[in-house]
Design a protein around this motif. Structure first.
Motif, PDB file in Angstrom:
ATOM      1  N   SER A 126       0.834  -1.210   0.000  1.00  0.00           N
ATOM      2  CA  SER A 126       0.000   0.000   0.000  1.00  0.00           C
ATOM      3  C   SER A 126       0.861   1.249   0.000  1.00  0.00           C
ATOM      4  CB  SER A 126      -0.923   0.022   1.224  1.00  0.00           C
ATOM      5  OG  SER A 126      -1.756  -1.104   1.241  1.00  0.00           O
ATOM      6  N   ARG A 127       1.899   1.256   0.831  1.00  0.00           N
ATOM      7  CA  ARG A 127       2.803   2.411   0.865  1.00  0.00           C
ATOM      8  C   ARG A 127       3.531   2.576  -0.468  1.00  0.00           C
ATOM      9  NH1 ARG A 127       3.011   0.512   6.092  1.00  0.00           N
ATOM     10  NH2 ARG A 127       4.865  -0.784   5.748  1.00  0.00           N
ATOM     11  N   GLU A 128       3.895   1.462  -1.100  1.00  0.00           N
ATOM     12  CA  GLU A 128       4.536   1.532  -2.415  1.00  0.00           C
ATOM     13  C   GLU A 128       3.579   2.100  -3.458  1.00  0.00           C
ATOM     14  OE1 GLU A 128       5.828  -2.487  -3.075  1.00  0.00           O
ATOM     15  OE2 GLU A 128       7.538  -2.287  -1.732  1.00  0.00           O
ATOM     16  N   ALA A 129       2.303   1.693  -3.398  1.00  0.00           N
ATOM     17  CA  ALA A 129       1.309   2.216  -4.343  1.00  0.00           C
ATOM     18  C   ALA A 129       1.072   3.708  -4.107  1.00  0.00           C
ATOM     19  CB  ALA A 129      -0.002   1.435  -4.225  1.00  0.00           C
ATOM     20  N   ILE A 130       1.003   4.111  -2.847  1.00  0.00           N
ATOM     21  CA  ILE A 130       0.818   5.534  -2.521  1.00  0.00           C
ATOM     22  C   ILE A 130       1.980   6.351  -3.084  1.00  0.00           C
ATOM     23  CG2 ILE A 130       0.843   7.201  -0.612  1.00  0.00           C
ATOM     24  CD1 ILE A 130      -0.824   5.070   0.979  1.00  0.00           C
ATOM     25  N   LYS A 131       3.192   5.854  -2.932  1.00  0.00           N
ATOM     26  CA  LYS A 131       4.372   6.556  -3.466  1.00  0.00           C
ATOM     27  C   LYS A 131       4.256   6.730  -4.977  1.00  0.00           C
ATOM     28  CE  LYS A 131       9.356   6.232  -3.852  1.00  0.00           C
ATOM     29  NZ  LYS A 131      10.488   5.337  -3.871  1.00  0.00           N
ATOM     30  N   GLY A 138      -0.600  12.750  -8.081  1.00  0.00           N
ATOM     31  CA  GLY A 138      -1.761  12.721  -7.201  1.00  0.00           C
ATOM     32  C   GLY A 138      -1.406  13.026  -5.762  1.00  0.00           C
ATOM     33  N   GLN A 139      -2.405  13.445  -5.016  1.00  0.00           N
ATOM     34  CA  GLN A 139      -2.253  13.661  -3.581  1.00  0.00           C
ATOM     35  C   GLN A 139      -3.183  12.670  -2.894  1.00  0.00           C
ATOM     36  OE1 GLN A 139      -3.432  17.519  -2.089  1.00  0.00           O
ATOM     37  NE2 GLN A 139      -3.043  16.921   0.026  1.00  0.00           N
ATOM     38  N   VAL A 140      -2.611  11.630  -2.282  1.00  0.00           N
ATOM     39  CA  VAL A 140      -3.421  10.612  -1.617  1.00  0.00           C
ATOM     40  C   VAL A 140      -3.859  11.174  -0.274  1.00  0.00           C
ATOM     41  CG1 VAL A 140      -3.526   8.244  -0.770  1.00  0.00           C
ATOM     42  CG2 VAL A 140      -2.155   8.780  -2.801  1.00  0.00           C
ATOM     43  N   ILE A 141      -5.174  11.400  -0.124  1.00  0.00           N
ATOM     44  CA  ILE A 141      -5.689  12.010   1.106  1.00  0.00           C
ATOM     45  C   ILE A 141      -6.312  10.993   2.046  1.00  0.00           C
ATOM     46  CG2 ILE A 141      -5.981  14.272   0.037  1.00  0.00           C
ATOM     47  CD1 ILE A 141      -9.041  13.666  -0.038  1.00  0.00           C
ATOM     48  N   ALA A 142      -6.522   9.757   1.562  1.00  0.00           N
ATOM     49  CA  ALA A 142      -7.071   8.698   2.411  1.00  0.00           C
ATOM     50  C   ALA A 142      -6.818   7.361   1.743  1.00  0.00           C
ATOM     51  CB  ALA A 142      -8.569   8.898   2.641  1.00  0.00           C
ATOM     52  N   MET A 143      -6.892   6.342   2.548  1.00  0.00           N
ATOM     53  CA  MET A 143      -6.741   4.984   2.055  1.00  0.00           C
ATOM     54  C   MET A 143      -7.872   4.147   2.607  1.00  0.00           C
ATOM     55  SD  MET A 143      -3.633   2.399   2.443  1.00  0.00           S
ATOM     56  CE  MET A 143      -4.171   0.720   2.557  1.00  0.00           C
ATOM     57  N   ALA A 144      -8.306   3.157   1.807  1.00  0.00           N
ATOM     58  CA  ALA A 144      -9.373   2.263   2.258  1.00  0.00           C
ATOM     59  C   ALA A 144      -9.054   0.849   1.820  1.00  0.00           C
ATOM     60  CB  ALA A 144     -10.716   2.722   1.687  1.00  0.00           C
ATOM     61  N   SER A 145      -9.642  -0.100   2.535  1.00  0.00           N
ATOM     62  CA  SER A 145      -9.450  -1.508   2.241  1.00  0.00           C
ATOM     63  C   SER A 145     -10.689  -2.274   2.669  1.00  0.00           C
ATOM     64  CB  SER A 145      -8.231  -2.019   3.014  1.00  0.00           C
ATOM     65  OG  SER A 145      -8.053  -3.387   2.826  1.00  0.00           O
ATOM     66  N   LEU A 146     -11.033  -3.296   1.898  1.00  0.00           N
ATOM     67  CA  LEU A 146     -12.139  -4.148   2.338  1.00  0.00           C
ATOM     68  C   LEU A 146     -11.785  -4.804   3.662  1.00  0.00           C
ATOM     69  CD1 LEU A 146     -13.243  -5.896  -0.982  1.00  0.00           C
ATOM     70  CD2 LEU A 146     -14.348  -3.976   0.197  1.00  0.00           C
ATOM     71  N   VAL A 147     -10.556  -5.325   3.757  1.00  0.00           N
ATOM     72  CA  VAL A 147     -10.137  -6.076   4.937  1.00  0.00           C
ATOM     73  C   VAL A 147      -8.804  -5.538   5.455  1.00  0.00           C
ATOM     74  CG1 VAL A 147      -9.533  -8.365   5.831  1.00  0.00           C
ATOM     75  CG2 VAL A 147     -11.257  -8.150   4.026  1.00  0.00           C
ATOM     76  N   ASP A 148      -8.740  -5.311   6.758  1.00  0.00           N
ATOM     77  CA  ASP A 148      -7.484  -4.970   7.427  1.00  0.00           C
ATOM     78  C   ASP A 148      -7.059  -6.184   8.244  1.00  0.00           C
ATOM     79  OD1 ASP A 148      -5.345  -4.030   8.884  1.00  0.00           O
ATOM     80  OD2 ASP A 148      -6.480  -2.484   9.959  1.00  0.00           O
ATOM     81  N   ARG A 149      -6.009  -6.855   7.788  1.00  0.00           N
ATOM     82  CA  ARG A 149      -5.472  -8.022   8.495  1.00  0.00           C
ATOM     83  C   ARG A 149      -4.236  -7.669   9.295  1.00  0.00           C
ATOM     84  NH1 ARG A 149      -5.146 -13.764   6.147  1.00  0.00           N
ATOM     85  NH2 ARG A 149      -3.409 -13.500   7.544  1.00  0.00           N
ATOM     86  N   LYS A 153      -1.470  -2.793  12.939  1.00  0.00           N
ATOM     87  CA  LYS A 153      -0.042  -2.479  12.816  1.00  0.00           C
ATOM     88  C   LYS A 153       0.312  -1.730  11.543  1.00  0.00           C
ATOM     89  CE  LYS A 153       1.242  -6.347  15.675  1.00  0.00           C
ATOM     90  NZ  LYS A 153       1.666  -7.724  15.711  1.00  0.00           N
ATOM     91  N   ALA A 154      -0.527  -1.808  10.521  1.00  0.00           N
ATOM     92  CA  ALA A 154      -0.243  -1.071   9.281  1.00  0.00           C
ATOM     93  C   ALA A 154      -0.489   0.406   9.551  1.00  0.00           C
ATOM     94  CB  ALA A 154      -1.115  -1.571   8.143  1.00  0.00           C
ATOM     95  N   GLU A 155       0.547   1.200   9.358  1.00  0.00           N
ATOM     96  CA  GLU A 155       0.443   2.629   9.630  1.00  0.00           C
ATOM     97  C   GLU A 155       0.649   3.424   8.355  1.00  0.00           C
ATOM     98  OE1 GLU A 155       2.860   3.940  12.847  1.00  0.00           O
ATOM     99  OE2 GLU A 155       2.238   2.284  14.148  1.00  0.00           O
ATOM    100  N   PHE A 156      -0.159   4.457   8.231  1.00  0.00           N
ATOM    101  CA  PHE A 156      -0.089   5.348   7.083  1.00  0.00           C
ATOM    102  C   PHE A 156      -0.153   6.773   7.619  1.00  0.00           C
ATOM    103  CE2 PHE A 156      -2.310   1.429   6.025  1.00  0.00           C
ATOM    104  CZ  PHE A 156      -1.473   0.911   5.035  1.00  0.00           C
ATOM    105  N   ASP A 157       0.346   7.716   6.847  1.00  0.00           N
ATOM    106  CA  ASP A 157       0.311   9.117   7.279  1.00  0.00           C
ATOM    107  C   ASP A 157      -0.979   9.804   6.848  1.00  0.00           C
ATOM    108  OD1 ASP A 157       2.829   8.896   8.414  1.00  0.00           O
ATOM    109  OD2 ASP A 157       3.844   9.463   6.564  1.00  0.00           O
TER     110      ASP A 157
END
Length: 194
Positions: A126-131, A138-149, A153-157
């Motif tokens: 996800s961080r690689e895709a955001i980069k 683009g300016q990524v202002i939010a992230m979403a996922s169907l499932v958080d496994r 522990k997954a942290e994003f800014d």
């Protein structure tokens, strides 16, 4: 949509698998949510995306003008989320090992983007895709996922929204519990792995 209703959507699609799975992160797990199966039914995919879109606060939702997802797993989830938000859907892919925007997809400089995944385990891809999205303007202002496994522990800014959090232990390949080590590993969506 409640947690039980979301899980029922996965069960109804035979998308909750049991066995020994090699995750895209390289970690191993005894359970796997096969989001591709749950998204096979466009009506089901639409219901899940609409429920997830409803979790995004209105003041953030109205800023989003595109949804970008990583190929392959996130493409359908991203498309359904774009439909729920009424914006364009695009995807990044790894033709040479790193994510990039291709196929004539373009982002305007500063265009506000929601990055959409199907499943987040460690958050690395996800961080690689955001980069890659940001490198494309683009300016990524939010992230979403169907499932958080990730177990939180997954942290994003940026704000992260998940339809469901699923706590399924994941193990390093050299630290498997005996019952998991006794089962041949399978990489979901592909042939059995060695």
């Amino acid at each position: 949509m409640t947690r039980d209703e979301v899980l029922e959507e996965f069960r109804a699609a035979d998308a909750l698998l049991e066995g020994h799975f090699i995750l895209s992160s390289g970690l191993r797990s005894s359970r796997y949510l096969q989001c591709a199966r749950v998204l096979m039914d466009p009506a089901r995919g639409s219901r899940l995306a609409e429920a997830l879109a409803a979790q995004i606060p209105a003041e953030l939702r109205i800023q989003i003008s595109a949804v970008v997802s990583p190929a392959m797993g996130g493409v359908i989830a991203g498309h359904e989320m774009a439909r729920a938000l009424g914006v364009e859907a695009m995807f990044v892919e790894r033709p040479t090992g790193s994510f990039e925007l291709r196929r004539g997809f373009r982002l305007e400089p500063g265009q506000k983007v929601l990055m959409m995944e199907d499943v987040v385990t460690t958050g690395l891809s996800s961080r690689e895709a955001i980069k890659a999205i940001e490198e494309a303007g683009g300016q990524v202002i939010a992230m979403a996922s169907l499932v958080d496994r990730s177990g939180g522990k997954a942290e994003f800014d940026i704000p992260f929204f998940a339809l469901i959090e699923l706590d399924v232990p994941a193990y390093q390949p050299d630290a498997l519990p005996p019952e998991l080590a006794a089962i041949p590993p399978v990489k979901p969506g592909s042939r059995a792995a060695a």
